[in-house]
Scaffold this active site. Structure first.
Site, PDB file in Angstrom:
ATOM      1  N   GLY A 199      50.943  35.855  42.930  1.00 40.09           N
ATOM      2  CA  GLY A 199      50.398  34.446  42.340  1.00 40.09           C
ATOM      3  C   GLY A 199      49.629  35.025  40.995  1.00 40.09           C
ATOM      4  O   GLY A 199      49.870  36.049  40.404  1.00 40.09           O
ATOM      5  N   ASN A 200      49.010  33.820  40.669  1.00 39.05           N
ATOM      6  CA  ASN A 200      48.186  33.934  39.369  1.00 39.05           C
ATOM      7  C   ASN A 200      46.959  33.224  39.568  1.00 39.05           C
ATOM      8  O   ASN A 200      46.799  32.517  40.537  1.00 39.05           O
ATOM      9  CB  ASN A 200      48.841  33.390  38.162  1.00 39.05           C
ATOM     10  CG  ASN A 200      49.325  32.046  38.338  1.00 39.05           C
ATOM     11  OD1 ASN A 200      48.667  31.175  38.249  1.00 39.05           O
ATOM     12  ND2 ASN A 200      50.773  31.929  38.402  1.00 39.05           N
ATOM     13  N   ARG A 201      46.210  33.111  38.538  1.00 41.73           N
ATOM     14  CA  ARG A 201      44.582  32.273  38.599  1.00 41.73           C
ATOM     15  C   ARG A 201      44.856  30.882  38.209  1.00 41.73           C
ATOM     16  O   ARG A 201      43.664  30.363  38.227  1.00 41.73           O
ATOM     17  CB  ARG A 201      43.714  33.114  37.911  1.00 41.73           C
ATOM     18  CG  ARG A 201      43.510  34.564  38.262  1.00 41.73           C
ATOM     19  CD  ARG A 201      42.218  35.093  37.888  1.00 41.73           C
ATOM     20  NE  ARG A 201      42.470  35.272  36.262  1.00 41.73           N
ATOM     21  CZ  ARG A 201      41.729  34.734  35.420  1.00 41.73           C
ATOM     22  NH1 ARG A 201      40.882  33.752  35.577  1.00 41.73           N
ATOM     23  NH2 ARG A 201      41.725  35.103  34.181  1.00 41.73           N
ATOM     24  N   SER A 202      45.820  30.329  38.190  1.00 40.77           N
ATOM     25  CA  SER A 202      45.848  28.855  37.640  1.00 40.77           C
ATOM     26  C   SER A 202      45.308  27.985  38.739  1.00 40.77           C
ATOM     27  O   SER A 202      45.607  28.145  39.902  1.00 40.77           O
ATOM     28  CB  SER A 202      47.309  28.271  37.152  1.00 40.77           C
ATOM     29  OG  SER A 202      47.329  26.980  37.249  1.00 40.77           O
ATOM     30  N   ALA A 222      51.633  27.412  35.617  1.00 44.31           N
ATOM     31  CA  ALA A 222      51.872  28.859  35.445  1.00 44.31           C
ATOM     32  C   ALA A 222      52.623  29.413  36.315  1.00 44.31           C
ATOM     33  O   ALA A 222      52.744  29.551  37.586  1.00 44.31           O
ATOM     34  CB  ALA A 222      50.658  29.583  35.649  1.00 44.31           C
TER      35      ALA A 222
END
Ligand code: PMT
Length: 425
Positions: free
Chosen positions: A223-226, A290
């Site tokens: 995943g990512n930090r959005s 994102a």
């Protein structure tokens, strides 16, 4: 100032509710606290009473010495039913922490203690902040309860990720910090601002927000930090300008705007399907999500075992470029805005390259190498690129940045309608 009814259920995170009461009263809000019997095993009523300056109730048959009034308000002349009077007087009902058990009761509509009875009687916004062990949070039963509550208009916050109460354990299940809870309360109780010029009236705006999660196995993901803040700000501002707004939200736990329609997704594939389904009837696309560029080529049905190996290889495969796919099928009357999450030098050059390659009307470039803007920050600082020019927006709150992006969209559509090239900024 808001009247806040705080329902505390049984969990170790109940101690954080004390700090929330302190912060909220310091910010000028009036609080009444109700506790489940189990929560009293973690934090006593005297602490909540001292910080809120009001009696704390736990039993639906208990007489309320304040007769349902909030601090600063006059008590009625009669002796009302405590749960009905409390929910009648409150602006918002926050359940924090919401244990797995209380969450399940809320979803099932049970009324077996004062907290759940109040939730059934409440007509005000209901905000639920779950906190529990990560495995309990990930359990399909809990997740189904969350989906059900959200479908009924309840705002269920995503728990934070990190160290959990049980020794050595980490994962998703922490109660969000008291400051974040107060932020969520204030977002849901803020009085509506008077409607300004409605430049997007009659238009259908599709926004993507948040970050996709690509499963490695049943409990892990890439995943990512959005946080979804940028996308949700765009949606709120577009609704303010009169548009009919749909948000495809990838794993966003922020409060929901009642004017906006939400489609919740987890993965890039689900986000693509949701966008494709809505694209035909979209006038303006704002692609702030994102989206993972790569996902595990294979996702395991159960939880991968550690085994004896010191290393594990996960093969990744490309995800489809959703924005390019939509742009390839676009009509001339649609306005397509992409975001570019760039890191450090060369950001504008990469942004221009995306504008041309993805056949977009505008690209909003933000520098995600900074921690004060971009991912998971309250502010952003962007450069909006169009074929005709460059608009630099200095650091500002995400709602302010969103308004600047929509100003460009309005200008682009006006120029297109007039058959003129869009004016250079
Ligand atoms: O959510 P916040 O915490 O508020 O943070 C906001 C943000 C930093 C996530 C946001 O401002 C932002 O920059 N979003 C775009 C992030 C991104 O994926 O950028 P990119 O440069 O990798 O992609 C360019 C564009 O293509 C984006 O509009 C993206 O949505 C889209 N894309 C990317 C990959 C993919 N497979 N399909 C896509 O459609």
């Amino acid at each position: 100032m808001a009247r806040i009814l705080l329902g505390v259920s049984g969990g170790i995170a109940a101690y954080k509710a004390l700090e929330l009461v302190r912060l909220a009263t310091a910010a000028g809000h009036a609080l009444r606290v109700i506790q489940t019997p189990a929560s009293r095993r973690f934090v006593g009523a005297a602490s909540f009473a001292a910080l809120s300056g009001a009696p704390v109730l736990s039993d639906e048959f208990e007489r309320d010495p304040a007769r349902g009034a909030f601090p600063g308000d006059a008590a009625p002349g009669h002796d009302p039913l405590s749960h009905l009077e409390l929910v009648r007087n409150t602006d918002i009902f926050l359940v924090a922490p919401a244990s797995a058990n209380t969450l399940a009761k809320l979803a099932a509509g049970l009324a077996d203690n004062l907290l759940t009875t109040c939730a059934l009687a409440a007509t005000c916004p209901l905000l639920v902040a779950p906190a529990m062990n990560d495995k309990m949070w990930a359990h399909p039963a809990t997740q189904a309860n969350v989906v059900l509550l959200r479908s009924r208009g309840v705002t269920v916050l995503e728990p934070a990720t990190g160290r959990l109460a049980s020794r050595g354990e980490e994962g998703a299940g922490r109660l969000p910090e008291p400051g974040a809870l107060l932020e969520a309360i204030e977002a849901l109780t803020r009085p509506p601002v008077p409607a300004p010029a409605a430049d997007l009236v009659g238009l259908r705006v599709l926004v993507t927000a948040g970050g996709t999660r690509e499963p490695i196995d049943a409990v892990r993901f890439v995943g990512n930090r959005s946080s979804g803040r940028m996308g949700f700000a765009l949606a709120a501002e577009a609704a303010e300008l009169g548009a009919a707004v749909t948000v495809v939200a990838a794993n966003v736990g922020l409060p929901r705007d009642p004017r906006v329609t939400y489609v919740d997704v987890e993965t890039a594939a689900q986000l693509r399907d949701a966008c494709c389904a809505a694209f035909e009837s979209t006038d303006v696309l704002l692609m702030a999500a994102a989206v993972a560029d790569f996902r595990p080529a294979r996702s395991f049905a159960g939880k991968l075992k550690k085994g004896a190996d010191e290393r594990m290889r996960i093969e990744l495969e490309r995800t489809p470029d959703i924005l390019s796919g939509l742009a390839a099928a676009r009509r001339a009357d649609q306005t397509l805005v992409g975001f570019a999450a760039e890191h450090g030098a060369g950001a504008l050059q990469y942004g221009r390259e995306k504008l041309a390659r993805k056949r977009l009307d505008a690209v909003v470039v933000n520098d995600v190498s900074r921690t004060d803007i971009g991912f998971d920050a309250a502010d952003n600082e962007v450069t909006i690129l169009t074929a005709a020019g460059t608009t630099q927006i200095a650091r500002a709150s995400k709602p302010q940045i969103a308004r600047a992006v929509l100003d460009v969209v309005v200008a682009l559509r006006a120029a297109a309608a007039a058959g003129a090239p869009e004016p250079a900024a």
